[in-house]
Enzyme design. Structure first.
Site, PDB file in Angstrom:
ATOM      1  N   GLY A  55       0.837  -1.207   0.000  1.00 58.67           N
ATOM      2  CA  GLY A  55       0.000   0.000   0.000  1.00 58.67           C
ATOM      3  C   GLY A  55       0.869   1.254   0.000  1.00 58.67           C
ATOM      4  O   GLY A  55       1.805   1.349   0.775  1.00 58.67           O
ATOM      5  N   ARG A 111       1.293  -5.057  -5.735  1.00 56.77           N
ATOM      6  CA  ARG A 111       1.305  -6.327  -5.011  1.00 56.77           C
ATOM      7  C   ARG A 111       1.863  -7.336  -6.019  1.00 56.77           C
ATOM      8  O   ARG A 111       1.488  -7.306  -7.200  1.00 56.77           O
ATOM      9  CB  ARG A 111      -0.108  -6.722  -4.595  1.00 56.77           C
ATOM     10  CG  ARG A 111      -0.895  -5.534  -4.054  1.00 56.77           C
ATOM     11  CD  ARG A 111      -1.205  -5.600  -2.591  1.00 56.77           C
ATOM     12  NE  ARG A 111      -1.993  -4.428  -2.218  1.00 56.77           N
ATOM     13  CZ  ARG A 111      -1.877  -3.787  -1.058  1.00 56.77           C
ATOM     14  NH1 ARG A 111      -1.008  -4.164  -0.159  1.00 56.77           N
ATOM     15  NH2 ARG A 111      -2.636  -2.754  -0.785  1.00 56.77           N
ATOM     16  N   ASP A 157       4.007  -4.536   6.499  1.00 56.51           N
ATOM     17  CA  ASP A 157       4.383  -5.862   7.010  1.00 56.51           C
ATOM     18  C   ASP A 157       4.482  -6.912   5.903  1.00 56.51           C
ATOM     19  O   ASP A 157       5.340  -7.798   5.971  1.00 56.51           O
ATOM     20  CB  ASP A 157       3.459  -6.304   8.149  1.00 56.51           C
ATOM     21  CG  ASP A 157       2.002  -6.337   7.747  1.00 56.51           C
ATOM     22  OD1 ASP A 157       1.667  -5.846   6.651  1.00 56.51           O
ATOM     23  OD2 ASP A 157       1.193  -6.872   8.522  1.00 56.51           O
ATOM     24  N   THR A 165       3.692   2.942   5.814  1.00 55.62           N
ATOM     25  CA  THR A 165       2.288   2.513   5.765  1.00 55.62           C
ATOM     26  C   THR A 165       1.448   3.499   6.571  1.00 55.62           C
ATOM     27  O   THR A 165       1.868   3.931   7.645  1.00 55.62           O
ATOM     28  CB  THR A 165       2.088   1.081   6.328  1.00 55.62           C
ATOM     29  OG1 THR A 165       0.694   0.885   6.617  1.00 55.62           O
ATOM     30  CG2 THR A 165       2.863   0.851   7.615  1.00 55.62           C
ATOM     31  N   ASP A 209      -1.070   2.852   8.193  1.00 51.91           N
ATOM     32  CA  ASP A 209      -1.748   2.183   9.314  1.00 51.91           C
ATOM     33  C   ASP A 209      -1.002   2.256  10.642  1.00 51.91           C
ATOM     34  O   ASP A 209      -1.585   1.974  11.688  1.00 51.91           O
ATOM     35  CB  ASP A 209      -1.989   0.705   8.975  1.00 51.91           C
ATOM     36  CG  ASP A 209      -2.986   0.533   7.849  1.00 51.91           C
ATOM     37  OD1 ASP A 209      -3.833   1.425   7.678  1.00 51.91           O
ATOM     38  OD2 ASP A 209      -2.915  -0.484   7.132  1.00 51.91           O
ATOM     39  N   ASP A 268       0.981   0.196  11.857  1.00 51.79           N
ATOM     40  CA  ASP A 268       0.792  -1.081  12.553  1.00 51.79           C
ATOM     41  C   ASP A 268       2.064  -1.923  12.616  1.00 51.79           C
ATOM     42  O   ASP A 268       1.991  -3.147  12.669  1.00 51.79           O
ATOM     43  CB  ASP A 268      -0.335  -1.877  11.868  1.00 51.79           C
ATOM     44  CG  ASP A 268      -0.045  -2.138  10.403  1.00 51.79           C
ATOM     45  OD1 ASP A 268       0.909  -1.535   9.861  1.00 51.79           O
ATOM     46  OD2 ASP A 268      -0.764  -2.947   9.792  1.00 51.79           O
ATOM     47  N   ARG A 292      -7.407  -2.411   8.723  1.00 58.43           N
ATOM     48  CA  ARG A 292      -8.033  -3.747   8.761  1.00 58.43           C
ATOM     49  C   ARG A 292      -7.681  -4.475  10.051  1.00 58.43           C
ATOM     50  O   ARG A 292      -8.498  -5.178  10.615  1.00 58.43           O
ATOM     51  CB  ARG A 292      -7.567  -4.581   7.558  1.00 58.43           C
ATOM     52  CG  ARG A 292      -8.440  -4.410   6.340  1.00 58.43           C
ATOM     53  CD  ARG A 292      -8.110  -5.461   5.322  1.00 58.43           C
ATOM     54  NE  ARG A 292      -6.690  -5.423   4.959  1.00 58.43           N
ATOM     55  CZ  ARG A 292      -6.212  -4.819   3.884  1.00 58.43           C
ATOM     56  NH1 ARG A 292      -7.022  -4.245   3.046  1.00 58.43           N
ATOM     57  NH2 ARG A 292      -4.917  -4.811   3.631  1.00 58.43           N
TER      58      ARG A 292
END
Ligand code: ADP
Length: 329
Positions: A14, A75, A106, A129, A131, A133, A175
């Site tokens: 992403g 991807r 990740d 990212t 996120d 995360d 997510r």
């Protein structure tokens, strides 16, 4: 004299605002250290396809302020297979590369960890990212920009929510992690946040909304992370509307607008520091690590650790949402 003569840099997974700033930092640090550097187009796909772009100081002029990534991202399913990685390694050798800097999340680091160990290649990860995360770094590149974008959007929706006395469910990215929902929730004064990390039942939500509406409120914002446990956002809103038509609940999915835009100062500085740190780590013979930032210091975190551990959400912030929503204990 360092042993590195040429390295590759790619952005993968992403996209996140600040990836360009990180690419620029990697390239400029290489120029500074007299190391050749080539861009790899579309992440691991470019490594598999042999799609390379030699870079110099001028190639990265003017990109610091741009969202997206000049190297493009993708991807790459082939890279998940041993055959795909074997082809990638052939291209790596053909290019006479001594190491790689991979900028991504990740998934990107999982691929880097496998590939680096399989072929004994030095690979350094830069956390990019929205996120936030990744374990082992306080912040990831793109997160601050995404937060600001979300807060700006929520502020605007708040105007119409107030004007029409409506309840808005606003869904944001995340997510597996609720960092965006939680931090943007505090910053935009959301009355409720629904996170993947927290089990909030429908009854909890309903009780909370009823309490809010029982005193002064006639409009509210519920900030919802994509991966919350309660299920589909439209179904939650529909159920609330059936039970409380007077709330006039609506749903807005912010979606991909959260990924775009010019990076904030914080993201530009983080990306610049981590891009340089990644090249320094390669010069220092490091491999299979992520460079991160903890309490303002650069850290090196083995991919295994960054991938195995989960960064927890800030409980203090989570409790703050309730305290600041205006109701009594
Ligand atoms: P992100 O880095 O943002 O988490 P993805 O999860 O899409 O993004 O991962 C980016 C790419 O990393 C994938 O398209 C794939 O090429 C590679 N990758 C992810 N997981 C693996 C894996 N288990 N083995 C090999 N490559 C992987």
């Amino acid at each position: 004299m360092n042993k590195l003569s040429k390295i590759g840099v790619l952005t993968s997974g992403g996209d996140a605002p600040g990836m360009n700033a990180a690419v620029r930092a990697v390239v400029r640090k290489c120029v500074y250290e007299n190391i050749k550097v080539t861009g790899i187009i579309k992440g691991y796909q470019g490594l598999v396809n042999g799609d390379f772009l030699p870079l110099n100081a001028g190639s990265v002029s003017g990109i610091l302020k741009d969202g997206g990534t000049m190297l493009k991202s993708a991807r790459c399913p082939e890279f998940r297979t041993p055959e795909g990685r074997a082809t990638a390694y052939e291209n790596f050798k053909k290019q006479k590369l001594d190491g790689l800097v991979v900028i991504g999340g990740d998934g990107t680091f999982t691929g880097a960890n496998i590939f680096g160990r399989e072929y004994n290649i030095p690979i350094i990860g830069v956390p990019g990212t929205i996120d936030n995360d990744l374990f082992g770094t306080d912040l990831t590149i793109g997160y601050d920009t995404a937060l600001n974008t979300v807060v700006d959007a929520v502020d605007k929706i708040r105007d119409t929510a107030t004007a029409h006395s409506r309840l808005f469910f606003i869904e944001v990215m995340g997510r597996d992690a609720g960092f965006i929902a939680l931090n943007a929730g505090v910053a935009s004064g959301a009355e409720v946040v629904l996170l993947p990390e927290k089990k909030t039942s429908y009854d909890d939500l309903k009780r909370f909304l009823e309490k809010q509406y029982s005193y002064s409120k006639d409009s509210s914002i519920v900030l919802v992370a994509e991966g919350k446990k309660m299920g589909n956002t439209f179904e939650i809103a529909q159920r609330v509307n059936e039970e409380h038509p007077e709330y006039d609940a609506r749903v807005t999915i912010l979606g991909h607008l959260q990924r775009g835009g010019s990076p904030t100062v914080a993201d530009r500085v983080l990306a610049s520091e981590l891009g340089v740190a990644a090249v320094e780590a390669l010069i220092d013979d490091q491999k299979s690590i992520m460079v991160g930032m903890v309490d303002g210091e650069i850290v090196h975190v083995p991919f295994n650790q960054a991938l195995k551990n989960k960064k927890g959400i800030n409980e203090r912030l989570f409790n703050l949402i309730n305290v600041l929503s205006g109701g009594k204990k």
